[in-house]
Design a protein around this motif. Structure first.
Motif, PDB file in Angstrom:
ATOM      1  N   PRO A 193     -46.148  19.844 -56.277  1.00  0.00           N
ATOM      2  CA  PRO A 193     -46.799  20.857 -55.436  1.00  0.00           C
ATOM      3  C   PRO A 193     -46.778  22.220 -56.105  1.00  0.00           C
ATOM      4  N   ALA A 194     -47.697  23.068 -55.709  1.00  0.00           N
ATOM      5  CA  ALA A 194     -47.786  24.395 -56.322  1.00  0.00           C
ATOM      6  C   ALA A 194     -46.607  25.271 -55.942  1.00  0.00           C
ATOM      7  N   ASN A 195     -46.054  25.072 -54.752  1.00  0.00           N
ATOM      8  CA  ASN A 195     -44.994  25.955 -54.246  1.00  0.00           C
ATOM      9  C   ASN A 195     -43.880  25.146 -53.619  1.00  0.00           C
ATOM     10  N   ASN A 196     -42.664  25.638 -53.795  1.00  0.00           N
ATOM     11  CA  ASN A 196     -41.484  25.041 -53.179  1.00  0.00           C
ATOM     12  C   ASN A 196     -41.009  25.926 -52.026  1.00  0.00           C
ATOM     13  N   VAL A 197     -39.874  25.559 -51.451  1.00  0.00           N
ATOM     14  CA  VAL A 197     -39.224  26.429 -50.485  1.00  0.00           C
ATOM     15  C   VAL A 197     -38.850  27.734 -51.192  1.00  0.00           C
ATOM     16  N   ALA A 198     -39.223  28.860 -50.615  1.00  0.00           N
ATOM     17  CA  ALA A 198     -38.946  30.166 -51.213  1.00  0.00           C
ATOM     18  C   ALA A 198     -37.954  30.932 -50.346  1.00  0.00           C
ATOM     19  N   ILE A 199     -37.111  31.725 -50.996  1.00  0.00           N
ATOM     20  CA  ILE A 199     -36.123  32.541 -50.297  1.00  0.00           C
ATOM     21  C   ILE A 199     -36.327  33.994 -50.705  1.00  0.00           C
ATOM     22  N   GLN A 200     -36.517  34.865 -49.728  1.00  0.00           N
ATOM     23  CA  GLN A 200     -36.725  36.276 -49.979  1.00  0.00           C
ATOM     24  C   GLN A 200     -35.732  37.093 -49.167  1.00  0.00           C
TER      25      GLN A 200
ATOM     26  N   PRO B 298     -46.393  43.617 -55.064  1.00  0.00           N
ATOM     27  CA  PRO B 298     -45.206  42.753 -55.164  1.00  0.00           C
ATOM     28  C   PRO B 298     -43.921  43.578 -55.141  1.00  0.00           C
ATOM     29  N   TYR B 299     -42.946  43.097 -54.358  1.00  0.00           N
ATOM     30  CA  TYR B 299     -41.685  43.809 -54.213  1.00  0.00           C
ATOM     31  C   TYR B 299     -40.531  42.873 -54.551  1.00  0.00           C
ATOM     32  N   PRO B 300     -39.577  43.303 -55.386  1.00  0.00           N
ATOM     33  CA  PRO B 300     -39.533  44.606 -56.061  1.00  0.00           C
ATOM     34  C   PRO B 300     -40.494  44.695 -57.251  1.00  0.00           C
ATOM     35  N   LEU B 301     -40.775  43.549 -57.891  1.00  0.00           N
ATOM     36  CA  LEU B 301     -41.789  43.492 -58.940  1.00  0.00           C
ATOM     37  C   LEU B 301     -42.150  42.035 -59.157  1.00  0.00           C
ATOM     38  N   CYS B 302     -43.121  41.815 -60.010  1.00  0.00           N
ATOM     39  CA  CYS B 302     -43.603  40.473 -60.300  1.00  0.00           C
ATOM     40  C   CYS B 302     -43.260  40.123 -61.749  1.00  0.00           C
ATOM     41  N   ILE B 303     -42.645  38.980 -61.964  1.00  0.00           N
ATOM     42  CA  ILE B 303     -42.283  38.548 -63.320  1.00  0.00           C
ATOM     43  C   ILE B 303     -43.440  37.773 -63.924  1.00  0.00           C
TER      44      ILE B 303
ATOM     45  N   SER C  63     -49.994  37.163 -43.470  1.00  0.00           N
ATOM     46  CA  SER C  63     -49.171  36.070 -43.973  1.00  0.00           C
ATOM     47  C   SER C  63     -48.084  36.557 -44.921  1.00  0.00           C
ATOM     48  N   ALA C  64     -46.985  35.817 -44.942  1.00  0.00           N
ATOM     49  CA  ALA C  64     -45.894  36.071 -45.888  1.00  0.00           C
ATOM     50  C   ALA C  64     -46.152  35.269 -47.148  1.00  0.00           C
ATOM     51  N   ILE C  65     -46.258  35.960 -48.294  1.00  0.00           N
ATOM     52  CA  ILE C  65     -46.635  35.332 -49.563  1.00  0.00           C
ATOM     53  C   ILE C  65     -45.813  35.956 -50.679  1.00  0.00           C
ATOM     54  N   ALA C  66     -45.508  35.171 -51.695  1.00  0.00           N
ATOM     55  CA  ALA C  66     -44.821  35.667 -52.887  1.00  0.00           C
ATOM     56  C   ALA C  66     -45.533  35.140 -54.122  1.00  0.00           C
ATOM     57  N   ILE C  67     -45.557  35.919 -55.180  1.00  0.00           N
ATOM     58  CA  ILE C  67     -46.223  35.523 -56.416  1.00  0.00           C
ATOM     59  C   ILE C  67     -45.291  35.786 -57.590  1.00  0.00           C
ATOM     60  N   GLY C  68     -45.645  35.217 -58.722  1.00  0.00           N
ATOM     61  CA  GLY C  68     -44.883  35.471 -59.939  1.00  0.00           C
ATOM     62  C   GLY C  68     -43.848  34.394 -60.227  1.00  0.00           C
ATOM     63  N   GLN C  69     -43.222  34.520 -61.388  1.00  0.00           N
ATOM     64  CA  GLN C  69     -42.293  33.501 -61.853  1.00  0.00           C
ATOM     65  C   GLN C  69     -41.054  33.386 -60.958  1.00  0.00           C
ATOM     66  N   SER C  70     -40.672  34.458 -60.279  1.00  0.00           N
ATOM     67  CA  SER C  70     -39.485  34.449 -59.418  1.00  0.00           C
ATOM     68  C   SER C  70     -39.838  34.386 -57.945  1.00  0.00           C
TER      69      SER C  70
ATOM     70  N   HIS D 183     -39.957  32.039 -55.859  1.00  0.00           N
ATOM     71  CA  HIS D 183     -39.144  31.163 -55.018  1.00  0.00           C
ATOM     72  C   HIS D 183     -37.739  31.699 -54.785  1.00  0.00           C
ATOM     73  N   LEU D 184     -37.330  32.683 -55.552  1.00  0.00           N
ATOM     74  CA  LEU D 184     -35.958  33.188 -55.445  1.00  0.00           C
ATOM     75  C   LEU D 184     -35.921  34.703 -55.585  1.00  0.00           C
ATOM     76  N   GLY D 185     -36.341  35.402 -54.558  1.00  0.00           N
ATOM     77  CA  GLY D 185     -36.097  36.836 -54.455  1.00  0.00           C
ATOM     78  C   GLY D 185     -37.010  37.765 -55.195  1.00  0.00           C
ATOM     79  N   GLY D 186     -38.138  37.314 -55.700  1.00  0.00           N
ATOM     80  CA  GLY D 186     -39.028  38.211 -56.439  1.00  0.00           C
ATOM     81  C   GLY D 186     -40.482  38.043 -56.054  1.00  0.00           C
ATOM     82  N   GLY D 187     -41.286  39.071 -56.349  1.00  0.00           N
ATOM     83  CA  GLY D 187     -42.725  38.977 -56.156  1.00  0.00           C
ATOM     84  C   GLY D 187     -43.183  38.869 -54.714  1.00  0.00           C
ATOM     85  N   PHE D 188     -42.381  39.343 -53.769  1.00  0.00           N
ATOM     86  CA  PHE D 188     -42.736  39.258 -52.355  1.00  0.00           C
ATOM     87  C   PHE D 188     -43.813  40.290 -52.051  1.00  0.00           C
ATOM     88  N   LEU D 189     -44.973  39.830 -51.571  1.00  0.00           N
ATOM     89  CA  LEU D 189     -46.080  40.742 -51.301  1.00  0.00           C
ATOM     90  C   LEU D 189     -45.846  41.486 -49.985  1.00  0.00           C
ATOM     91  N   VAL D 190     -45.716  42.803 -50.075  1.00  0.00           N
ATOM     92  CA  VAL D 190     -45.561  43.639 -48.886  1.00  0.00           C
ATOM     93  C   VAL D 190     -46.848  44.428 -48.683  1.00  0.00           C
TER      94      VAL D 190
END
Length: 580
Positions: A331-338, A422-427, A545-552, A554-561
């Motif tokens: 799948p394109a996305n797993n469980v993500a934690i922000q 992306p918050y705090p930034l996108c990897i 919607s709550a969405i996150a992008i970037g290499q991180s 799934h784990l604390g990065g790239g959260f779109l605010v």
């Protein structure tokens, strides 16, 4: 004219099992067929000498209905959206009701109850659909049969069945959630997306009649065995049953799939005043104010705790580990934690009062039973302590609460336009490289941001990529396949018709950058980036919607605010005026 049978479950739950005893997610067409046969015997006096005058329906008319169902499997099935059942530790067991005391005392004859829950909306209805309606007499009698059906599956699943005709241009009903009879595409990707349903075949009516007569003969024979053997109808009457695969149309992207994470759990957190603090409600606990450089570390710590609490057999959508060599695409996305900090503009007032804490984001394609298990795991975290290093703070976790990620953020106020950052930034997902087909083209930050977006909506942009003949995609075999795919996906996002707009994409650096990533590919230079993003409302139903992008992501990065901008500060092309 298309013909439909709609099932509305009165208690919004369905409980039934297939021929192997495994719980069904949806009632099959064969399940509907059995219910109609039972109704024909009970309400219409089928094959009875005593109820003919009352029903005024001949056996030949009823047999014509069943023959039509046997020779015309549904062309499409509108599957209801399943909702997570309210979490509970209670397990209900049901005795089979055998009259034999010896058998009744046998624990093997007691089975657990398992049911599927559907939402109390139109999304919870099941619709069987045919392109061509039957003859008027058959359609009328089928409608009368459906009206008399009390339940589907077990008696605890009461249902209301109705029939209707729809215009040709409205077939199928609700194409976003409809499954179609599968074609001859036997690729792994298409087979993985196929849902099999049992459907009646020619002769199934006679098969059911013979099975019923064996269990309930008109003349009761002498006792030759246990009572249970004489009173249980065989569940193996499947010689005249066939399985048909149903799947979504190839290339079709449902609007629900445009929202990668639709369900979530919020876990409040506070700094424990002492190591013995047991709960986030402790009056001596201190408000948690995490630094953005610790977001990834805290998310990794919670992720490990979730996996440990789940135990053996944890879902790969949670662990991120999949079977090697599997032909089924990941799948394109797993469980993500922000990490949610205080003051974030979330829509729910109760959630806003509980900030800060952790948001566990569930991908839209996670099976319902795994969502249930994850919910139970989150419930066990109450009063648990969490830390990621010896010198870090110790957090006390509170009681988890369910969150709707489709309406996570506050709605856009009148006179404003919603942008995202992306918050705090996108990897970045990859390093810089030069095009193999155009030496003047160098991979830049705009392309990296586009690739990060394409990875989140991989199915959507892969479909668009298949329709586009980009230079990179049709290049010579010497070109790196991976780099070619990167260029193709980035070009799809940067295409003006994609509905995605990237403004002011630039590098963003922190010291040290290792704090903002958990794992990365060997040889990949850690680089951060940021930008202002815009999504067209007509194509992208993700305004809250709550969405996150970037290499991180799934784990604390790239959260779109959200960044709401006054419309007078947006030019006619949708770009902020200060970026001209």
């Amino acid at each position: 004219m298309p013909f439909t049978i709609t099932a509305r479950f009165l208690l919004h739950t369905y409980q039934g099992a297939d021929t192997t005893g495994k719980p069904e997610r949806y009632p099959s067409p064969e399940r509907l067929y059995k219910a109609l046969v039972s109704t024909a015997y009970g309400a219409f006096g089928f094959n009875s000498k005593y109820a003919k005058q009352e029903s005024r329906v001949s056996d030949q008319q009823l047999e014509a209905v069943f023959r039509w169902l046997e020779t015309n499997p549904p062309d499409a099935i509108r599957a209801p959206r399943m909702s997570r059942r309210n979490g509970s530790d209670a397990i209900v067991y049901r005795d089979r009701g055998s009259r034999s005391k010896k058998i009744a005392a046998d624990k093997k004859n007691v089975s657990a109850v398992c049911s599927t829950a559907y939402p109390d909306t139109n999304e919870g209805t099941l619709i069987w659909q045919w392109k061509q309606e039957p003859d008027a007499d058959i359609a009328d009698l089928l409608s009368r049969l459906c009206w008399e059906v009390p339940y589907l599956g077990e008696a605890c699943s009461p249902v209301n069945l109705t029939t209707t005709n729809v215009p040709d241009d409205e077939f199928p009903v609700d194409p976003d959630n409809s499954l179609y009879k599968s074609d001859d595409d036997l690729s792994a990707a298409r087979m993985a997306a196929t849902v099999e349903f049992d459907v009646p075949d020619i002769g199934h009516l006679q098969e059911l009649q013979r099975g019923y007569e064996q269990v309930y003969p008109r003349k009761v024979p002498a006792s030759n065995g246990s009572e249970e053997e004489k009173t249980v109808l065989s569940n193996t009457l499947t010689d005249c049953v066939r399985s048909i695969g149903y799947q979504r149309k190839q290339g079709w992207i449902a609007s629900s799939e445009m929202r990668p994470w639709q369900h979530g759990f919020f876990i409040p957190a506070a700094v424990a005043a002492t190591k013995s603090s047991a709960t986030v409600d402790d009056e001596h606990d201190v408000a948690w104010n995490p630094d953005e450089s610790t977001f990834v570390a805290w998310s990794v710590a919670l992720h490990r705790l979730l996996v440990r609490q789940w135990g053996y057999g944890a879902s790969p959508l949670l662990t991120g580990r999949y079977e090697k060599g599997s032909t089924v695409p990941r799948p394109a996305n797993n469980v993500a934690i922000q990490v949610l900090t205080a003051g974030m503009p979330v829509r729910d007032d109760e959630l806003r009062e509980c900030l800060p804490g952790f948001l566990v984001m569930v991908p839209h394609d996670m099976p319902v039973d795994e969502i249930d298990h994850l919910a139970d795991v989150c419930d066990t975290l109450r009063k648990q302590q969490l830390f990621y290093a010896r010198q870090s703070e110790t957090l006390c976790l509170g009681e988890a609460m369910e969150v709707d990620l489709d309406t996570f953020w506050q709605p856009v106020k009148s006179g404003y336009r919603r942008l995202w950052t992306p918050y705090p930034l996108c990897i970045k997902e990859t390093r810089k490289f030069r095009s193999r087909t155009d030496s003047n083209r160098l991979w830049n930050v705009q392309d990296s941001m586009a690739l990060a977006i394409a990875y989140v909506w991989r199915e959507y942009f892969t479909h668009r990529q298949d329709d586009a003949d980009t230079d990179e995609a049709v290049s010579s075999p010497s070109v790196s396949i991976r780099e070619s795919r990167y260029w193709s996906m980035a070009d799809c996002v940067n295409n003006p018709e994609s509905g995605v707009h990237i403004y002011d994409a630039h590098d963003e650096t922190r010291t040290p950058m290792t704090d903002y990533v958990h794992k990365t590919q060997p040889g990949n230079l850690l680089m951060g980036m940021t930008a202002l993003l815009s999504f067209d409302k007509q194509q992208w139903p993700i305004e809250q919607s709550a969405i996150a992008i970037g290499q991180s992501r799934h784990l604390g990065g790239g959260f779109l605010v959200p960044v709401d901008v006054y419309t007078q500060l947006i030019d006619k092309n949708g770009k902020p005026v200060w970026l001209r």
